[in-house]
Design an enzyme around this catalytic site. Structure first.
Site, PDB file in Angstrom:
ATOM      1  N   PHE A  81     -15.605  42.843 -24.432  1.00 56.28           N
ATOM      2  CA  PHE A  81     -14.104  41.795 -24.405  1.00 56.28           C
ATOM      3  C   PHE A  81     -14.008  41.185 -26.001  1.00 56.28           C
ATOM      4  CE2 PHE A  81     -15.568  41.432 -20.055  1.00 56.28           C
ATOM      5  CZ  PHE A  81     -14.328  41.834 -19.344  1.00 56.28           C
ATOM      6  N   SER A 125      -5.433  47.846 -24.577  1.00 53.49           N
ATOM      7  CA  SER A 125      -4.199  47.042 -24.236  1.00 53.49           C
ATOM      8  C   SER A 125      -2.821  48.080 -24.133  1.00 53.49           C
ATOM      9  CB  SER A 125      -3.985  46.115 -25.257  1.00 53.49           C
ATOM     10  OG  SER A 125      -2.609  45.360 -25.363  1.00 53.49           O
ATOM     11  N   TYR A 149      -3.152  44.159 -35.056  1.00 51.83           N
ATOM     12  CA  TYR A 149      -3.845  44.044 -33.791  1.00 51.83           C
ATOM     13  C   TYR A 149      -3.835  45.245 -32.844  1.00 51.83           C
ATOM     14  CZ  TYR A 149      -4.670  42.899 -29.071  1.00 51.83           C
ATOM     15  OH  TYR A 149      -5.404  43.021 -27.542  1.00 51.83           O
ATOM     16  N   LYS A 153      -6.786  48.280 -31.723  1.00 48.57           N
ATOM     17  CA  LYS A 153      -7.186  48.786 -30.321  1.00 48.57           C
ATOM     18  C   LYS A 153      -6.949  50.382 -30.252  1.00 48.57           C
ATOM     19  CE  LYS A 153      -7.537  45.279 -28.184  1.00 48.57           C
ATOM     20  NZ  LYS A 153      -9.137  44.608 -27.705  1.00 48.57           N
ATOM     21  N   ASN A 198       1.089  31.545 -27.715  1.00 49.87           N
ATOM     22  CA  ASN A 198       2.016  32.645 -27.988  1.00 49.87           C
ATOM     23  C   ASN A 198       2.646  33.323 -26.785  1.00 49.87           C
ATOM     24  OD1 ASN A 198       1.594  32.975 -30.840  1.00 49.87           O
ATOM     25  ND2 ASN A 198      -0.500  33.408 -30.540  1.00 49.87           N
TER      26      ASN A 198
HETATM   27  P1  NAD Z   1     -10.280  35.488 -25.702  1.00 48.84           P
HETATM   28  O1  NAD Z   1     -10.023  35.310 -27.316  1.00 48.84           O
HETATM   29  O2  NAD Z   1     -10.103  34.331 -24.520  1.00 48.84           O
HETATM   30  O3  NAD Z   1     -11.744  36.215 -25.549  1.00 48.84           O
HETATM   31  C1  NAD Z   1     -12.349  36.852 -26.673  1.00 48.84           C
HETATM   32  C2  NAD Z   1     -13.502  36.225 -26.989  1.00 48.84           C
HETATM   33  O4  NAD Z   1     -14.072  37.175 -28.145  1.00 48.84           O
HETATM   34  C3  NAD Z   1     -13.545  34.836 -27.232  1.00 48.84           C
HETATM   35  O5  NAD Z   1     -14.283  33.868 -26.558  1.00 48.84           O
HETATM   36  C4  NAD Z   1     -13.954  34.937 -28.875  1.00 48.84           C
HETATM   37  O6  NAD Z   1     -14.567  33.754 -29.369  1.00 48.84           O
HETATM   38  C5  NAD Z   1     -14.829  36.297 -28.811  1.00 48.84           C
HETATM   39  N1  NAD Z   1     -15.085  36.791 -30.254  1.00 48.84           N
HETATM   40  C6  NAD Z   1     -14.012  37.100 -30.957  1.00 48.84           C
HETATM   41  N2  NAD Z   1     -14.773  37.988 -32.178  1.00 48.84           N
HETATM   42  C7  NAD Z   1     -15.955  37.991 -31.833  1.00 48.84           C
HETATM   43  C8  NAD Z   1     -17.054  38.459 -32.707  1.00 48.84           C
HETATM   44  N3  NAD Z   1     -16.900  38.969 -33.745  1.00 48.84           N
HETATM   45  N4  NAD Z   1     -18.381  38.304 -32.199  1.00 48.84           N
HETATM   46  C9  NAD Z   1     -18.587  37.507 -30.925  1.00 48.84           C
HETATM   47  N5  NAD Z   1     -17.589  36.996 -30.209  1.00 48.84           N
HETATM   48  C10 NAD Z   1     -16.409  37.349 -30.661  1.00 48.84           C
HETATM   49  O7  NAD Z   1      -9.393  36.881 -25.225  1.00 48.84           O
HETATM   50  P2  NAD Z   1      -9.236  37.368 -23.986  1.00 48.84           P
HETATM   51  O8  NAD Z   1      -7.556  37.086 -23.379  1.00 48.84           O
HETATM   52  O9  NAD Z   1     -10.265  37.049 -23.077  1.00 48.84           O
HETATM   53  O10 NAD Z   1      -9.154  38.918 -24.106  1.00 48.84           O
HETATM   54  C11 NAD Z   1     -10.355  39.695 -24.225  1.00 48.84           C
HETATM   55  C12 NAD Z   1     -10.164  41.415 -24.643  1.00 48.84           C
HETATM   56  O11 NAD Z   1      -9.007  41.671 -23.978  1.00 48.84           O
HETATM   57  C13 NAD Z   1      -9.858  41.173 -26.297  1.00 48.84           C
HETATM   58  O12 NAD Z   1     -10.309  42.109 -26.705  1.00 48.84           O
HETATM   59  C14 NAD Z   1      -8.403  41.305 -25.980  1.00 48.84           C
HETATM   60  O13 NAD Z   1      -7.815  41.836 -27.359  1.00 48.84           O
HETATM   61  C15 NAD Z   1      -8.165  42.228 -24.832  1.00 48.84           C
HETATM   62  N6  NAD Z   1      -6.755  42.088 -24.301  1.00 48.84           N
HETATM   63  C16 NAD Z   1      -6.177  40.654 -23.928  1.00 48.84           C
HETATM   64  C17 NAD Z   1      -5.085  40.955 -23.552  1.00 48.84           C
HETATM   65  C18 NAD Z   1      -4.288  39.448 -23.193  1.00 48.84           C
HETATM   66  O14 NAD Z   1      -3.262  39.276 -23.163  1.00 48.84           O
HETATM   67  N7  NAD Z   1      -5.197  38.305 -22.900  1.00 48.84           N
HETATM   68  C19 NAD Z   1      -4.196  41.945 -23.260  1.00 48.84           C
HETATM   69  C20 NAD Z   1      -4.925  43.031 -23.619  1.00 48.84           C
HETATM   70  C21 NAD Z   1      -6.181  43.321 -23.990  1.00 48.84           C
HETATM   71  C1  WQD Z   2       6.174  37.867 -22.662  1.00 50.89           C
HETATM   72  C2  WQD Z   2       7.295  37.807 -22.587  1.00 50.89           C
HETATM   73  C3  WQD Z   2       8.435  37.331 -24.519  1.00 50.89           C
HETATM   74  C4  WQD Z   2       6.553  33.448 -25.000  1.00 50.89           C
HETATM   75  C5  WQD Z   2       1.251  40.109 -25.834  1.00 50.89           C
HETATM   76  C6  WQD Z   2       0.774  40.862 -27.072  1.00 50.89           C
HETATM   77  C7  WQD Z   2       0.335  42.318 -26.266  1.00 50.89           C
HETATM   78  C8  WQD Z   2      -0.806  41.919 -25.316  1.00 50.89           C
HETATM   79  C9  WQD Z   2      -0.287  40.927 -24.230  1.00 50.89           C
HETATM   80  C10 WQD Z   2      -3.150  41.954 -26.067  1.00 50.89           C
HETATM   81  C11 WQD Z   2       8.166  38.541 -23.624  1.00 50.89           C
HETATM   82  C12 WQD Z   2       8.656  36.046 -23.503  1.00 50.89           C
HETATM   83  C13 WQD Z   2       7.037  34.900 -24.629  1.00 50.89           C
HETATM   84  C14 WQD Z   2       7.280  32.174 -24.856  1.00 50.89           C
HETATM   85  C15 WQD Z   2       9.146  34.129 -24.440  1.00 50.89           C
HETATM   86  N1  WQD Z   2      -1.902  41.291 -25.634  1.00 50.89           N
HETATM   87  N2  WQD Z   2       7.997  34.816 -24.137  1.00 50.89           N
HETATM   88  N3  WQD Z   2       8.871  32.506 -24.791  1.00 50.89           N
HETATM   89  O1  WQD Z   2       4.569  39.954 -26.019  1.00 50.89           O
HETATM   90  O2  WQD Z   2       4.168  41.060 -23.675  1.00 50.89           O
HETATM   91  O3  WQD Z   2       2.130  40.839 -25.200  1.00 50.89           O
HETATM   92  O4  WQD Z   2       0.273  39.761 -24.835  1.00 50.89           O
HETATM   93  O5  WQD Z   2      -3.038  43.071 -25.910  1.00 50.89           O
HETATM   94  O6  WQD Z   2      -0.447  42.884 -27.324  1.00 50.89           O
HETATM   95  O7  WQD Z   2       1.632  41.465 -27.820  1.00 50.89           O
HETATM   96  O8  WQD Z   2       3.223  38.908 -24.194  1.00 50.89           O
HETATM   97  O9  WQD Z   2       3.224  36.589 -23.068  1.00 50.89           O
HETATM   98  O10 WQD Z   2       3.851  36.795 -25.491  1.00 50.89           O
HETATM   99  O11 WQD Z   2       5.457  37.710 -23.815  1.00 50.89           O
HETATM  100  O12 WQD Z   2      10.171  34.037 -23.842  1.00 50.89           O
HETATM  101  O13 WQD Z   2       7.165  31.238 -25.461  1.00 50.89           O
HETATM  102  O14 WQD Z   2       7.784  36.527 -22.618  1.00 50.89           O
HETATM  103  O15 WQD Z   2       9.512  37.791 -25.286  1.00 50.89           O
HETATM  104  O16 WQD Z   2       9.475  38.833 -23.205  1.00 50.89           O
HETATM  105  P1  WQD Z   2       3.755  40.368 -24.659  1.00 50.89           P
HETATM  106  P2  WQD Z   2       3.843  37.306 -23.944  1.00 50.89           P
END
Ligand code: NAD
Ligand code: WQD
Length: 338
Positions: A81, A125, A149, A153, A198
């Site tokens: 992760f 993602s 970003y 991926k 965000n």
């Molecule tokens: P998060 O930021 O809560 O968790 C990621 C963790 O990785 C954090 O605790 C951070 O401290 C740690 N980290 C970052 N860089 C590091 C490094 N160099 N060495 C050791 N630890 C490190 O994010 P999350 O939402 O739990 O996401 C986990 C994974 O899932 C990420 O790779 C993210 O890109 C991916 N992902 C998240 C989402 C989302 O919307 N949350 C969606 C799709 C994919």
């Molecule tokens: C969801 C919807 C916004 C915030 C992001 C990353 C994507 C993936 C998931 C990691 C959209 C709207 C949002 C706000 C709003 N992460 N919105 N007001 O953009 O689908 O994806 O997280 O891989 O890479 O880009 O997620 O939660 O930001 O937005 O109206 O304050 O909510 O326009 O339609 P998003 P989000």
């Protein structure tokens, strides 16, 4: 089948929830994190909730020597992760994102290779689909990067595809998550974004708890039923269970495979605000604002492959996502600092 599993980024949102489900399923978990976007308190709470030992190391993916030493201890599989995930920050600091996410993952793969551990589950993602041509989007949809970003991926997916093609014996699941929301139903662990969130759900819940004045709805002139953006939100516990299913099925993978993890159903921003208001028990204020640059109108996943190959599908609906996210937010108004 009992497994000894290494979890990178364990203190984060999805890592902590997954670690808990792995422990609950009886596996041994060792985790590390550099805590750049998290707090060790999440790990302490996972340990307490599971009532089982959980070893934690403070370690950076970029510390190749330290990583190699840890991986050499011997694991049946790694769940990866760790990474930076803020899209806006990645536009400002593309090099940081490439170094941390891509070079860091390359370090991990090298350490696994040296240790003879060839089973990996990676957090990809739905961002890899870029501008979606048709919903629901399936795994064969062309990939493209719409920001640095997303590029990381794509690059890590390619590192994995290339490696698995080049060398026999690798079993790799590239799990493409849609939009994770919600929290464990204990209300003890959840998402704790630093600064202004965000993502939509944490912003909505911080508004409900009084930390924000109102939700800013980014655009209501999209070609969607109510004009607001549509996404496939998935409960983080369902997501965690998807990792457990992938780990169990990995031995039959024979290479690297990408698999969507979503519910297969889209909700608009206004539908989310409405469902959250119901969970909270009062109307959450919002205001329509201009579109956020870079946002797409609608994306939701085709989740048939996950059902077929992992025997997994999401079980928790939007009401449950909101109720659980709200319990966490209400009990911990300022996250782990509460
Ligand atoms: P998060 O930021 O809560 O968790 C990621 C963790 O990785 C954090 O605790 C951070 O401290 C740690 N980290 C970052 N860089 C590091 C490094 N160099 N060495 C050791 N630890 C490190 O994010 P999350 O939402 O739990 O996401 C986990 C994974 O899932 C990420 O790779 C993210 O890109 C991916 N992902 C998240 C989402 C989302 O919307 N949350 C969606 C799709 C994919
Ligand atoms: C969801 C919807 C916004 C915030 C992001 C990353 C994507 C993936 C998931 C990691 C959209 C709207 C949002 C706000 C709003 N992460 N919105 N007001 O953009 O689908 O994806 O997280 O891989 O890479 O880009 O997620 O939660 O930001 O937005 O109206 O304050 O909510 O326009 O339609 P998003 P989000």
């Amino acid at each position: 089948m009992y497994m000894r599993i290494l979890v990178t980024g364990i203190a984060g949102y999805i890592g902590s929830h997954t670690a808990l489900e792995l422990l609950n399923a009886g596996h041994e978990v060792v985790g590390f994190d550099n805590l750049c976007n998290s707090s060790e308190e999440s790990v302490r709470r996972v340990r307490a909730l599971a009532g089982r030992p959980l070893r934690f190391e403070r370690l950076d993916l970029l510390d190749a020597a330290g990583l190699a030493l840890l991986v050499k201890e011997g694991f049946d599989a790694v769940v990866h992760f760790a990474g930076l995930k803020a899209v806006g920050e990645s536009v400002e600091k593309p090099d940081l994102y490439r170094r941390n996410n891509v070079d860091g993952s390359a370090n991990l793969l090298a350490a696994m290779r040296a240790a003879g551990c060839r089973r990996l589950v990676f957090s990809s993602s739905c961002t890899v689909y870029g501008e979606v041509k048709k919903n629901p989007v399936d795994e064969s949809h062309p990939r493209s990067a719409v920001n640095p970003y997303g590029r990381t991926k794509l690059d890590v997916e390619d590192l994995c595809f290339d490696l698995a093609k080049r060398e026999k014996g690798w079993d790799i699941a590239l799990l493409r998550y849609f939009n994770p929301v919600g929290a464990h139903d204990s209300g003890r662990i959840g998402e704790d974004p630093k600064g202004l969130p965000n993502n939509l759900m944490p912003f909505v819940m911080q508004t409900a708890v009084g930390r924000r004045e109102k939700v800013r709805v980014w655009g209501n002139d999209y070609p969607t039923p109510d004009g607001t953006g549509v996404r496939d939100y998935i409960h983080v516990v369902d997501l965690a269970l998807g990792h457990l299913a992938a780990l169990e099925k990995l031995p039959s993978f024979g290479g690297a495979r990408a698999i969507n993890l979503g519910t297969g159903r889209g909700y608009s921003v206004l539908e989310v605000v409405k469902a959250a208001s119901k969970a909270v028990g009062r109307a959450i204020p919002y205001e329509i604002q201009p579109r956020r640059p870079g946002d797409s109108a609608a994306i939701w996943g085709d989740v048939a492959l996950a059902r077929e190959t992992l025997g997994w599908s999401a079980a928790r609906d939007m009401d449950r996502m909101c109720a659980d996210h709200w319990r966490w937010q209400k009990n911990n108004p300022t996250g782990y600092a509460s």
